[in-house]
Each structure stands twice: as structure tokens, then as C-alpha cells.
Design a protein around this motif. Sequence first.
Motif, short mmCIF file in Angstrom:
data_model
loop_
_atom_site.label_atom_id
_atom_site.label_comp_id
_atom_site.label_asym_id
_atom_site.label_seq_id
_atom_site.Cartn_x
_atom_site.Cartn_y
_atom_site.Cartn_z
N LEU A 119 8.56 -7.90 10.89
CA LEU A 119 9.51 -7.60 9.90
C LEU A 119 10.51 -7.61 8.72
CD1 LEU A 119 11.60 -9.39 13.27
CD2 LEU A 119 10.96 -6.73 13.05
N ARG A 120 9.73 -8.11 7.61
CA ARG A 120 10.62 -8.68 6.50
C ARG A 120 10.25 -7.13 5.46
NH1 ARG A 120 9.09 -14.59 4.62
NH2 ARG A 120 11.15 -14.89 5.68
N PRO A 121 8.71 -6.41 5.92
CA PRO A 121 8.89 -5.43 4.93
C PRO A 121 9.23 -4.58 5.37
CG PRO A 121 6.53 -5.96 5.65
CD PRO A 121 7.63 -7.57 5.83
N PRO A 131 -0.15 3.41 -2.72
CA PRO A 131 0.36 2.65 -1.53
C PRO A 131 1.13 1.27 -2.46
CG PRO A 131 -2.32 2.81 -1.69
CD PRO A 131 -1.73 3.89 -3.12
N GLY A 132 1.75 1.13 -1.38
CA GLY A 132 2.60 -0.29 -1.41
C GLY A 132 3.95 -0.24 -1.36
N GLY A 172 -1.63 3.52 6.58
CA GLY A 172 -2.34 2.54 5.28
C GLY A 172 -1.52 2.81 4.67
N LEU A 173 -0.41 3.12 4.47
CA LEU A 173 -0.05 3.33 2.90
C LEU A 173 1.23 2.36 2.52
CD1 LEU A 173 0.17 7.61 3.29
CD2 LEU A 173 -1.49 6.42 1.92
N GLN A 179 0.32 -4.11 2.48
CA GLN A 179 -1.19 -3.52 2.16
C GLN A 179 -1.81 -5.07 2.89
OE1 GLN A 179 -2.99 -0.91 1.48
NE2 GLN A 179 -1.14 -0.41 1.19
N PRO A 180 -2.89 -4.63 3.99
CA PRO A 180 -3.51 -6.01 4.61
C PRO A 180 -3.64 -7.43 3.93
CG PRO A 180 -4.97 -4.17 4.72
CD PRO A 180 -3.87 -3.64 3.81
N PRO A 181 -3.88 -8.05 3.96
CA PRO A 181 -3.62 -8.85 5.42
C PRO A 181 -2.43 -8.49 5.82
CG PRO A 181 -4.69 -10.27 3.67
CD PRO A 181 -4.26 -9.74 2.98
N ALA A 182 -1.23 -8.87 4.73
CA ALA A 182 -0.37 -8.99 4.93
C ALA A 182 0.42 -8.10 5.71
CB ALA A 182 1.00 -8.86 3.89
N PRO A 183 1.18 -8.63 7.28
CA PRO A 183 1.99 -8.21 8.27
C PRO A 183 2.68 -7.40 8.48
CG PRO A 183 2.47 -10.31 8.38
CD PRO A 183 1.46 -10.45 7.26
N SER A 184 3.03 -5.72 8.53
CA SER A 184 3.95 -4.82 8.74
C SER A 184 3.74 -4.66 10.02
CB SER A 184 4.00 -3.50 7.52
OG SER A 184 2.41 -2.55 8.26
N LEU A 185 5.21 -3.97 11.13
CA LEU A 185 4.84 -3.49 12.27
C LEU A 185 3.72 -2.14 12.19
CD1 LEU A 185 8.63 -3.32 12.66
CD2 LEU A 185 7.09 -5.33 13.54
#
Lengths: 290, 341
Positions: free
Chosen positions: A85-87, A146-147, A228-229, A232-238
Motif C-alpha cells: 500500500l505504501r508505494p 522504471p521505479g 513491471g514499471l 521493482q521486485p521483490p519489494a511489494p506493490s499492489l
Amino acid sequence: MAAIQALDVPAATPKGQRVPLDRRLLVGGVGLAIIVLAALAAPLIAPFNPIEQHLDARLQGPSGTYLLGTDNLGRDTLSRLLYGLRPSLISGLAAVALAAVSGTVVGMLAGYFGRWADAVLSRLLDLLIAWPTIFLALALVLVIGPGQFGVVLAIALAELPIFARVMRAITLSNVRGEHVEAARSMGASAPRIMVRHIFPFALSPLLVQFAIAAPLAVVAEASLGYLGLGTQPPAPSLGGILSDAELYLSQTYSAAVFPILTIALLVLSLTLIADGLQKMLDPRGAPVGL
Amino acid sequence: MSVQPASAQPLLEVRDLRVSFGEGESERVAVHGVSLTVREGETVALVGESGCGKSLTSLALLKLTPGGSSATADVLSLDGDDLTGLDEDQMSNIRGKRIAMVFQNPMSALNPVLTIGHQITEVLRRHMGLRGKAARARAVEMLELVEMPDPASRVNQYPHQMSGGMRQRAMIAVALSAGPDLLIADEPTTALDVTLQAQVMDLLQRLQKELGMAVLLISHDLGVVAEVADEVNVMYAGRIVERADARTLFREPAHPYTRALLQTVRDLESADTVDLAPIPGAPPALGQVIPGCSFAPRCPLVFDRCHVESPPLRTVGPNHEAACHIAEEVMSGKGSPDDRV
């Protein structure tokens, strides 16, 4: 000299009249508050580390241990959602804020100075509007890289015209107004007129635009994450969680359904807030004093 | 009353002011070479129908003519300082500080989202360098000066919380807060009802005496003008057609247009039941070129020469100028309703 008295003196209205809170605003606000609190409290309430793999418990459905199940690497979906949720929130909010500030400046300059300034700025805005938000953001992320930073910049640029157009219209409708002429006749400078005598008229429409743009930004962020843009994995995003889960839909539904529900809940809350604000700030519905 | 020595230089001097829209072939001239003089402490009226260019003239004095127009003048000087060459920045130091303006409709000229106090302190901050409590105290004083009831609490109110009369007082307070030498009052009472008109005009006259400023009163209301003006300029279709001290102008109008204007006003004090005489026709539209005298198509005394030759503004008596070929005959009453008997 006889004192001159005004004949009709309406009673001074008491300060701080309360506008009844719109119900949609209330529901949306509570929804958003829960989501924001959950994101803030993630380290405290998440049962697992979001990137910790449990290879013996891959692709599980909801259970007592893994409340919302696990993904293909055995990572706990609930924990990943809370951290993810954070990003989403930060990117969405930062992007809309950036779009609001820059769009307001662009719109004000175009409306105030008119002529070639308006012609050039408005054509640039048309250029931005001509592409669908996601497509534009996609193209920009590909250029910027990306990022999270790229995502914020891309969404901000895509949403900038929303604010610029509102601000331009309100500037145009006020710049020839008598109160602006009066301010000018008292020696007010151009920046002062823009900030003090034009901008306040745009506040409530801009606030509504902000609330409308916020859910769009969240969806855009999730979409870019899905592609995927974004983060970046492995950090989670929805969006990232959803895209990981997509490949294993035939084995487990939970890793895909819960991020979708989370995005839906977030967008619903923001949309309800936008609706409620619009209703409350609508001059036709507003009581005197607003 | 003491006799004032004739001042060497007038407070405001304008020579041959022209305001036009468009360029070249499509140029439409709205103000044709207007000249005006306002001396210190004097009230000068600029009178005319809607669209005759009086408001444009007043805006041109502040170099605030609307976009798409161009204004030129041979002389535009304030207290000896030439304003013609000043840029926007330098003009903004003069606006509000040395020349201030009161507009016709206070509801639209006051900023609806700022308190009255805020709008006064903004001027104080800009021109007097006053801030914070000092500015606020001065704002309350300004409201007292314009006889605003309960100034200490009204200072925190917004324009919509006030009545029409109070709004006009508030706007006068804003205009006077930097102590201008010249106040341009553009139809200051037109948006008010009759009882309030008298109050606001009384207030303006009192303030003018107390503060020793000059007033350029733009109006179409001859009743108001007769009461307050020292000198009257009558404007028609972008030109000044007659200029005289108020007494002379009302007694002996030398231009048929001035006389026609006077006949449109009912004199409540006179016992005669003279019919109001509307002026037939309408003033020429902006850009409409009329050969000769621009009033000729509506003039009851028109003759051949009027359609050919535009009469210049010329002296027809002591401190009395008119732009009519037969001004002397008009002054002696030719063609007036009494003449027909």
C-alpha cells in the motif's frame, strides 16, 4: 457635520457556520483512513516479512497462518498487501500533488497573460491530453526509467492538464473582472493579483479536481506496477502482487483477488471523497458564508 | 472662503488623449483627443451617455485601458510628473497611491473572497509599508473615516455580509487608504438607491474637503453633478463638446447636446410642468464615422455646415468652451422649447 447613518444594516453573520458533512465524504474518509492507517502500521500488524519466502507453503488459500493465502514463492499475501500500500499511496499522492501545483501555475500563466503564452501553453496541454493517461505514463516511464520516481513524474505529467485547464478557465473568467481591475487600479502587481485576487476563486474547484485525480493516479500507479514499471521486485506493490499472481490463477485465486479488492476499496474511498467534496463545495448547494 | 492663488501647474493635465481599438483599416476610435485639467482640491465632472468614452478616458489616466486597445496622449502629467513614458511597474506605484479609483458597482469591484480589512491592508502594505497590527488599526480608522457603522467588527467581514451602501463606503475606504491626491469616481452612486446616493455623495464631498484631494467625477447624472462639481466637461461620442464651470453650464448651455441633456432631467423644485424631452436617436456606435459634427444626426438645430465641418472646441465666454458652430445662438436660447412660443 451630521453623522451619516447607513439605512440598512444586516445583522453580522456569526463566524464559522457549519456545513453539514456529506455522507459519501464521511464513508470515503473512513475507508481512506483505514487504508492509510493499515499502511502506516504495516511493520506492527503484518504477520510476516513481506519478502520472506515459505517454499513449503506456496500458492495456499486463506488459512489460520496465512490469513489471505500465499503466492508462488510462499510469501504472505496480507503482509505484502500491507507493505504494498505504501508505494501506491505515496506515488499516488505525490503525483497528484505535483500535477496540482504545476498545473495550477501553468493554467494561471496561460489565462492571465493570454495571447501567445496561452496559445503555446494550451497547445502543449492538448498534446498531453491527446494520449490516454496510461499510454502517456508508459511512454514517459520508458524514457525516465522504471521505479517510483519515474512513475510519479509520469503520472504527474499525465494529470497536469486536468488542473491547468480548470485554473485557466477560472483565471479567464476573473482576469477581466471588476475586482481585478479595481485591485490593479490600487497598484497591485501581476503576481499579487494572480495569488490574491484570482487563485482563491479556484480553490474549491481545484480541491474537487484533486480528489478526482487521486483515484486515477492510484489506478495508474497500480497499472504501471502490474506492467513491471513501478516499484521493482521483490519489494511489494499492489500492481506487482497482482501481476505475480496472474500466472498462477488456476492454482489459487487469493493472491490475485485480494490486491484487486484492495485497489478497488482504495479507489472507491477516494471517489466517494471526490463526490462528497463536489457536493459540499457546489455553490448552488452551499449555504451563505462558504 | 479664501481666494486661492492660481496654481502654476494643475494637478492633472491631459492633452489630446486618444483611445482606439484595432489597427489600420479596422481601427475604431473610442476617445478622440480629449483634454482635461484638474486643479488641486477641485471637483471636475465628466458627463455623458453610456458608451461616450468617459469610463475609457478615466481608465486611460491610470493606463488601464482594456487589452486590444491603444491609448496615446500628447500630455499626461500628474503634479508636473510626466506619466506618458512610465512602464507598468512605475504606473503601479502611482495607482492607488497618487490616483485612486472608486468603481460603479462595489459588489463586483470588491474581492468577494477577502475581508474588507484585508482589502484595505493590502493597499496599506503596498503603498505605505504598513503591516500587521499597525495596518489593521489603520484599516479600522479608514472605516471610521467613511462612517462605517461598527468599524471594529465590520473590518473582519466579507463584502457579501454588507449592504450596498456599506459596500460603497468600504470601497471608498480602500481607495482612500493610501491618501491619493486625485480620486476618480466612476459613477460612484449609480448602483445605489436614491437615499443612499445622497449619503455617499455627501460623504465624498466631506472627505474631499477634509483630505484636500481632487475628484474627477464620472457620471451621467446631471443632478449629482450640479450639486458637487466645480467644473463640468460634457462628452459626446468620444469628444468633449462643452466645458464650463458648473453654474455657467447649467444656466447657459452652449451646445445643443448639453441643453438636450438638461431637458432630460426633471426639476423637482420648479413649479412648471415641463415635459421631459428625450433626445431622439442614439449615439453613434463605436467606429461609426460621421462626417462633420458627430451630434448632427440628432441635433434639432442642425444645418448644412454641421454635416461637412466638425466644430472645434472654442472659447464662447469666460471659462466656457463649446464645440458648436452656433454656440452663441444656442446660449441665447435659440431653438429651446421656450423659443417656440
